[in-house]
Design a protein around this motif. Structure first.
Motif, PDB file in Angstrom:
ATOM      1  N   GLN A  17       0.835  -1.209   0.000  1.00 32.08           N
ATOM      2  CA  GLN A  17       0.000   0.000   0.000  1.00 32.08           C
ATOM      3  C   GLN A  17       0.867   1.254   0.000  1.00 32.08           C
ATOM      4  O   GLN A  17       0.562   2.230  -0.687  1.00 32.08           O
ATOM      5  CB  GLN A  17      -0.916   0.001   1.220  1.00 32.08           C
ATOM      6  N   ASN A 107       0.316  14.653   2.220  1.00 36.15           N
ATOM      7  CA  ASN A 107      -0.588  13.524   1.993  1.00 36.15           C
ATOM      8  C   ASN A 107       0.125  12.187   2.187  1.00 36.15           C
ATOM      9  O   ASN A 107      -0.450  11.238   2.734  1.00 36.15           O
ATOM     10  CB  ASN A 107      -1.181  13.601   0.587  1.00 36.15           C
ATOM     11  N   CYS A 108       1.372  12.104   1.720  1.00 35.17           N
ATOM     12  CA  CYS A 108       2.135  10.858   1.879  1.00 35.17           C
ATOM     13  C   CYS A 108       2.370  10.547   3.359  1.00 35.17           C
ATOM     14  O   CYS A 108       2.213   9.399   3.794  1.00 35.17           O
ATOM     15  CB  CYS A 108       3.468  10.956   1.144  1.00 35.17           C
ATOM     16  N   GLU A 111      -0.857   9.462   4.869  1.00 34.20           N
ATOM     17  CA  GLU A 111      -1.241   8.109   4.456  1.00 34.20           C
ATOM     18  C   GLU A 111      -0.378   7.061   5.155  1.00 34.20           C
ATOM     19  O   GLU A 111      -0.861   5.981   5.507  1.00 34.20           O
ATOM     20  CB  GLU A 111      -1.114   7.984   2.934  1.00 34.20           C
ATOM     21  N   ARG A 114      -1.886   6.622   8.503  1.00 38.80           N
ATOM     22  CA  ARG A 114      -3.121   5.835   8.432  1.00 38.80           C
ATOM     23  C   ARG A 114      -2.806   4.356   8.285  1.00 38.80           C
ATOM     24  O   ARG A 114      -3.445   3.503   8.927  1.00 38.80           O
ATOM     25  CB  ARG A 114      -3.973   6.304   7.253  1.00 38.80           C
ATOM     26  N   GLU A 128     -13.112   1.164   5.337  1.00 42.53           N
ATOM     27  CA  GLU A 128     -11.908   1.014   4.522  1.00 42.53           C
ATOM     28  C   GLU A 128     -11.972  -0.240   3.668  1.00 42.53           C
ATOM     29  O   GLU A 128     -11.533  -0.258   2.526  1.00 42.53           O
ATOM     30  CB  GLU A 128     -10.672   0.985   5.424  1.00 42.53           C
ATOM     31  N   ALA A 245     -12.019  10.516   2.614  1.00 45.35           N
ATOM     32  CA  ALA A 245     -10.682  11.078   2.842  1.00 45.35           C
ATOM     33  C   ALA A 245     -10.771  12.411   3.570  1.00 45.35           C
ATOM     34  O   ALA A 245      -9.898  12.745   4.378  1.00 45.35           O
ATOM     35  CB  ALA A 245      -9.956  11.240   1.511  1.00 45.35           C
ATOM     36  N   PRO A 250      -8.696   6.860   4.148  1.00 46.27           N
ATOM     37  CA  PRO A 250      -7.587   6.611   3.231  1.00 46.27           C
ATOM     38  C   PRO A 250      -7.489   7.685   2.159  1.00 46.27           C
ATOM     39  O   PRO A 250      -8.496   8.197   1.671  1.00 46.27           O
ATOM     40  CB  PRO A 250      -7.947   5.253   2.605  1.00 46.27           C
ATOM     41  N   LEU A 251      -6.267   8.004   1.798  1.00 45.15           N
ATOM     42  CA  LEU A 251      -6.017   8.999   0.760  1.00 45.15           C
ATOM     43  C   LEU A 251      -6.709   8.557  -0.519  1.00 45.15           C
ATOM     44  O   LEU A 251      -6.521   7.427  -0.973  1.00 45.15           O
ATOM     45  CB  LEU A 251      -4.514   9.128   0.536  1.00 45.15           C
ATOM     46  N   TRP A 500      -9.554   7.265  12.703  1.00 44.27           N
ATOM     47  CA  TRP A 500      -8.919   8.092  11.666  1.00 44.27           C
ATOM     48  C   TRP A 500      -8.612   9.495  12.165  1.00 44.27           C
ATOM     49  O   TRP A 500      -7.615  10.093  11.748  1.00 44.27           O
ATOM     50  CB  TRP A 500      -9.824   8.181  10.448  1.00 44.27           C
ATOM     51  N   SER A 504      -4.830  10.622  11.550  1.00 47.67           N
ATOM     52  CA  SER A 504      -4.551  11.731  10.631  1.00 47.67           C
ATOM     53  C   SER A 504      -4.124  13.000  11.362  1.00 47.67           C
ATOM     54  O   SER A 504      -3.304  13.765  10.859  1.00 47.67           O
ATOM     55  CB  SER A 504      -5.788  12.032   9.770  1.00 47.67           C
TER      56      SER A 504
END
Length: 749
Positions: A17, A107-108, A111, A114, A128, A245, A250-251, A500, A504
């Motif tokens: 992932q 974002n990376c 993620e 997450r 998810e 998101a 999840p992104l 989440w 996040s």
């Protein structure tokens, strides 16, 4: 341990992932080589601050240069080559738009957090799991395959139209040649033979015209079926993934793939349109009884135009939902007179449209019946879409300077609804534009997901709760009356979303035990996740039993506490946090005396406490809990230092630190040593000096425990007493006097 180090220890299914979201936009080599530096920067803030993003991009390139110097000395030829390529790529791609790389890296990192949180969960959450459905992935592959097949069919039909055009030119030439002959020559046997050949050619022309029209009809039908079924489902799935998101899930990806599909279909439809125009030209030069072109072409052209209209209409999407730069993890909550950003994309990427589409933003265009409050947008609300501002070259536009302003009501004053009325009131940001291309004029409209307008930052927690509940409970993008009768939510899905929020926002999600405690807090009982439906009122409006606050206000205060005061400890997993008083005693009762755990207060907002187990001379086990530390206390003294320096004064008046092992059996200094702000000061006397004759001092937390008390132990109080001062007091005062002073502080202040 750095976040990247934790990622590298994941199982292969989670590493796969991670691999999916690292590409040339942000190469994994850079993430690996600069792991600690990257994690130490505030990419979230930079994603909405161009000046900050510019500085971070420059610093990133400097870091790459330093790595290049290092590997050059090691003569690692392959790494040297890759780093040079990556540096050139980063500078070229983001020099004109540094905020884009900030968005990508943010974002990376999010993620990664997450995925780390998901890896710590015993099972994947229901939401998810639904987003990663294998059926959905299979449909994505089918869509891409069918779009490619349609493009090939349209190109093959181009060749058929060209053959038809050549055949008709030959027919025209031979027919005109015969027509130019004298009447006497037309009666010759040779000419009669040529006339028969022309008739055969006309029959072939008729057959080819029907064949081309049939092929065009099949291409149009395939496009129609693809748009009506799989492509529409793909777009709806992407919008649903975007909703999830936005509330910490999840992104969401796949927009570039959708853009590729939309663009190829648009190119195929325009190609078919040109083919039909070519058939119209052939029709003007030659027609005959039974000619299929005048019968079929108008219907096919009407169908093509209809499909183009629908394709363009569906391709106009909100790529990034409205968000205030000051609160990047709370999208769709907007404060009056504070700027927000929003980005739109046209999924049909054609060079002819660059800078040709002007988008206008408005607010509450269709919200007349749903709200008593009225807003207007201040700032630049008309901008042109272009391919230059996005690093991936998409046809998009980003509004960065919009501000909502509340209009006065007809009575001359602003609305004064209660706090829940305001934060449950939904509004919509609308966008409209017009596409003029190849003789077609298409009006396009789209809207953001519902937003909540606040006038004071204190309303933000409840506003965010509304955004969570809406996007969890419905995939309807524009149900502005949702909170007139909000539906119940599945407890299992809600708990997943709450996890989440932690993964996040503060870098680590919740495990099953922590979620169990939250479930009991919400329902007041032990329940089955899968069967229980929780009401909106229970989540956000009704006070917890015996408390003056709601569940959500309690949880939001904990998030704020973690973010501002105990983030490193939380990320390391040393804060159990969500455990009841009853459960903590069960966990500690069989442990070595001095074993302690950290939990969030259930009675104080934004409070954290610790409880340790002790053993009396009789052999009985006893437990001690300190008064919860809130943000005021933690602003004065870091929590790790409190754990290091904490003292209790027992009956023999000897201060000692009772905290030995973090549950289950981790030595305290091993767990928290790296988070201590400094080493504890050596005990010194006034003669040792200090600034301008003062005794150097630090704050230490001290509690007094009365062994003969049968009442619950009193909480600690944070006393401003340094080790130096305490040593001096021991020299000049008797233990009885010190004990009396401490007791007065603890029980009478």
């Amino acid at each position: 341990m750095s976040q990247w180090s934790q990622v590298q220890q994941l199982e292969i299914k989670f590493l796969e992932q991670v691999d999916q979201f690292y590409d040339d936009n942000f190469p994994m080599e850079i993430r690996h080589l600069l792991a600690q530096w990257i994690e130490g920067q505030d990419w979230e803030a930079a994603s909405n601050n161009e000046a900050m993003a510019t500085i971070l991009l420059q610093n990133l390139l400097i870091q790459v240069d330093e790595q290049l110097d290092r590997v050059s000395q090691e003569k690692n030829l392959l790494l040297i080559h890759n780093l040079k390529r990556i540096r050139k790529l980063l500078q070229g791609k983001y020099h004109g738009n540094p905020m884009h790389i900030a968005v990508i890296i943010s974002n990376c990192l999010r993620e990664e957090r997450r995925i780390l949180a998901a890896a710590s969960m015993p099972v994947q959450g229901p939401l998810e799991k639904s987003l990663q459905n294998s059926v959905v992935s299979e449909r994505q592959r089918n869509v891409e395959h069918k779009v490619s097949a349609i493009k090939n069919s349209a190109q093959m039909t181009d060749q058929d139209v060209k053959y038809l055009e050549d055949l008709q030119e030959e027919f025209d030439f031979r027919y005109k040649t015969i027509q130019s002959l004298e009447q006497s020559d037309k009666n010759s046997a040779l000419i009669k033979q040529e006339m028969l050949a022309l008739q055969a050619m006309l029959n072939t022309l008729d057959y080819k015209r029907k064949e081309v029209l049939s092929k065009i009809g099949r291409v149009i039908h395939e496009i129609d079926m693809l748009m009506s079924n799989m492509l529409t489902e793909e777009l709806l799935d992407w919008k649903r993934r975007q909703q999830i998101a936005c509330i910490g899930g999840p992104l969401h990806g796949g927009l570039d793939q959708l853009q590729n599909c939309f663009t190829l279909l648009a190119e195929s439809l325009f190609q078919v349109r040109r083919q039909l125009e070519k058939l119209d030209e052939l029709l003007t030069r030659l027609t005959y009884d039974g000619d299929p072109i005048p019968v079929q072409r108008p219907q096919l052209l009407e169908k093509v135009n209809f499909l183009l209209y629908n394709l363009f209409r569906n391709s106009f999407v909100v790529e990034r939902q409205p968000c205030m730069p000051t609160h990047p993890q709370r999208p769709m909550v907007l404060k009056t007179l504070i700027q927000f950003t929003v980005k739109l994309r046209l999924l049909i990427k054609l060079p002819e449209l660059n800078y040709q589409i002007r988008v206008k933003a408005t607010i509450d265009k269709c919200n007349v019946l749903h709200s008593n409050r009225r807003f207007v947008l201040c700032g630049t609300h008309v901008k042109a879409m272009n391919m230059d501002e996005s690093a991936n070259g998409s046809l998009s536009v980003e509004f960065r300077h919009l501000q909502p302003k509340e209009m006065k009501s007809s009575a001359g004053s602003k609305g004064n609804e209660g706090p829940h009325m305001v934060t449950e009131e939904l509004h919509s940001i609308s966008f409209e534009t017009q596409v003029c291309l190849y003789g077609l004029t298409i009006n396009l409209e789209t809207s953001s997901l519902p937003v909540v307008m606040i006038s004071n930052v204190s309303q933000l927690p409840n506003a965010w709760a509304s955004i969570i509940w809406y996007n969890l409970s419905t995939n309807d993008p524009q149900n502005l009356s949702f909170f007139n009768n909000p539906p119940a939510a599945s407890l299992s899905q809600l708990l997943e979303v709450l996890s989440w929020q932690f993964s996040s926002y503060v870098g680590r999600g919740l495990n099953s035990e922590q979620l169990n405690m939250l479930a009991e807090k919400l329902t007041g009982q032990q329940v089955s996740y899968n069967d229980y439906q929780l009401s909106w009122a229970k989540f956000c409006k009704e006070h917890l039993p015996g408390k003056s606050f709601t569940f959500w206000v309690w949880l939001e205060a904990i998030l704020d506490l973690i973010k501002k005061h105990i983030l490193p400890l939380w990320i390391d997993g040393y804060v159990m946090g969500f455990v009841s008083k009853e459960k903590e005693r069960i966990l500690l009762k069989d442990k070595t005396p001095g074993t302690f755990l950290l939990r969030f207060s259930e009675s104080n907002l934004g409070g954290i406490t610790f409880t340790w187990v002790d053993q009396l001379e009789s052999g009985d086990v006893t437990f001690h809990s300190v008064e919860p530390y809130n943000k005021g206390r933690l602003s004065a003294l870091p929590f790790a230092d409190i754990l290091r320096d904490y003292k209790v004064i027992m009956a023999d008046n000897v201060p000692e630190n009772p905290l030995k092992y973090l549950y289950p059996d981790i030595p305290k200094d091993k767990a928290f040593g790296k988070h201590y702000s400094c080493q504890p000061n050596e005990v010194s006397k006034p003669s040792d000096g200090g600034g301008k004759g003062y005794v150097p001092s630090v704050f230490i937390p001290v509690s007094k425990i009365l062994n003969d008390s049968t009442d619950p132990h009193s909480p600690s109080d944070l006393l401003p007493m340094s080790p130096s001062v305490y040593a001096v007091l021991r020299e000049h005062l008797s233990p009885t006097v010190i004990e009396t002073a401490v007791c007065c502080k603890l029980f009478h202040s």
